[in-house]
Design a protein around this motif. Structure first.
Motif, PDB file in Angstrom:
ATOM      1  N   UNK A   1       0.823  -1.220   0.000  1.00 13.19           N
ATOM      2  CA  UNK A   1       0.000   0.000   0.000  1.00 13.19           C
ATOM      3  C   UNK A   1       0.847   1.255   0.000  1.00 13.19           C
ATOM      4  N   UNK A   2       1.912   1.213  -0.793  1.00 12.93           N
ATOM      5  CA  UNK A   2       2.733   2.410  -0.929  1.00 12.93           C
ATOM      6  C   UNK A   2       3.327   2.496  -2.323  1.00 12.93           C
ATOM      7  N   UNK A   3       3.029   3.582  -3.007  1.00 17.09           N
ATOM      8  CA  UNK A   3       3.550   3.794  -4.350  1.00 17.09           C
ATOM      9  C   UNK A   3       4.983   4.311  -4.273  1.00 17.09           C
ATOM     10  N   UNK A   4       5.795   3.927  -5.245  1.00 17.11           N
ATOM     11  CA  UNK A   4       7.166   4.437  -5.321  1.00 17.11           C
ATOM     12  C   UNK A   4       7.126   5.799  -6.010  1.00 17.11           C
ATOM     13  N   UNK A   5       7.067   6.840  -5.207  1.00 15.73           N
ATOM     14  CA  UNK A   5       6.910   8.187  -5.747  1.00 15.73           C
ATOM     15  C   UNK A   5       8.075   8.622  -6.635  1.00 15.73           C
ATOM     16  N   UNK A   6       9.268   8.145  -6.304  1.00 15.95           N
ATOM     17  CA  UNK A   6      10.435   8.525  -7.104  1.00 15.95           C
ATOM     18  C   UNK A   6      10.254   8.118  -8.560  1.00 15.95           C
ATOM     19  N   UNK A   7       9.544   7.019  -8.770  1.00 10.42           N
ATOM     20  CA  UNK A   7       9.336   6.522 -10.134  1.00 10.42           C
ATOM     21  C   UNK A   7       8.000   6.927 -10.721  1.00 10.42           C
ATOM     22  N   UNK A   8       6.999   6.999  -9.883  1.00 12.36           N
ATOM     23  CA  UNK A   8       5.633   7.190 -10.391  1.00 12.36           C
ATOM     24  C   UNK A   8       5.200   8.646 -10.529  1.00 12.36           C
ATOM     25  N   UNK A   9       5.918   9.536  -9.880  1.00 13.44           N
ATOM     26  CA  UNK A   9       5.517  10.945  -9.921  1.00 13.44           C
ATOM     27  C   UNK A   9       5.482  11.489 -11.340  1.00 13.44           C
ATOM     28  N   UNK A  10       4.388  12.147 -11.659  1.00 16.13           N
ATOM     29  CA  UNK A  10       4.225  12.697 -13.009  1.00 16.13           C
ATOM     30  C   UNK A  10       4.989  14.006 -13.150  1.00 16.13           C
ATOM     31  N   UNK A  11       5.836  14.071 -14.155  1.00 10.67           N
ATOM     32  CA  UNK A  11       6.535  15.326 -14.456  1.00 10.67           C
ATOM     33  C   UNK A  11       6.094  15.792 -15.830  1.00 10.67           C
ATOM     34  N   UNK A  12       5.156  16.721 -15.875  1.00 17.69           N
ATOM     35  CA  UNK A  12       4.567  17.205 -17.124  1.00 17.69           C
ATOM     36  C   UNK A  12       5.617  17.644 -18.130  1.00 17.69           C
TER      37      UNK A  12
END
Length: 113
Positions: free
Chosen positions: A91-102
DNA sequence: CCAGTGACCAAGA
DNA sequence: CTCTTGGCCACTG
């Protein structure tokens, strides 16, 4: 810039998050031109007028869900799973990889390396 | 008006 | 990992 305008811009950003990517409340606020207003972004996600919007692509900055209701929380992670969002834990997303950078404006989370 | 609360966040201990 | 601090903002009583 009044609150309504900010909410409108947040709404636009929200609908623009591609499948497979996520945003934190704080980033959503930033991208909407309202840095520091993460709580307003959270308020928007909670009171979304349209349930078919990608509300599940917005998480806490640490990759955890902040949704109190367990049912909705599960659906959130389930949807993200189906979109191949990278996870660090169940129940934790890997933000370093999943974060959207427009500004990147392209491919899958793993493709950038 | 004021205080409490909430799907927030970053920095520090 | 947890907990605290200080900052942010909208809604409610």
């Amino acid at each position: 810039m009044d609150r309504l305008e900010i909410l409108e811009r947040m709404h636009v950003v929200l609908t623009g998050i591609p499948a497979g990517r996520v945003l934190s409340y704080g980033r959503l606020a930033e991208l909407a031109g309202a840095p520091g207003q993460a709580r307003l972004a959270a308020w928007l996600c909670r009171h979304l007028p349209d349930p078919h919007l990608p509300w599940h692509r917005v998480l806490s900055s640490d990759g955890h869900s902040r949704i109190p209701d367990e049912e909705a929380r599960r659906e959130q992670f389930h949807r993200l799973w189906l979109e191949d969002v990278p996870f660090r834990a169940r129940e934790q997303v890997d933000m370093a990889l999943a974060l959207w950078r427009p500004e990147d404006e392209d491919e899958a989370p793993s493709a950038g390396f």
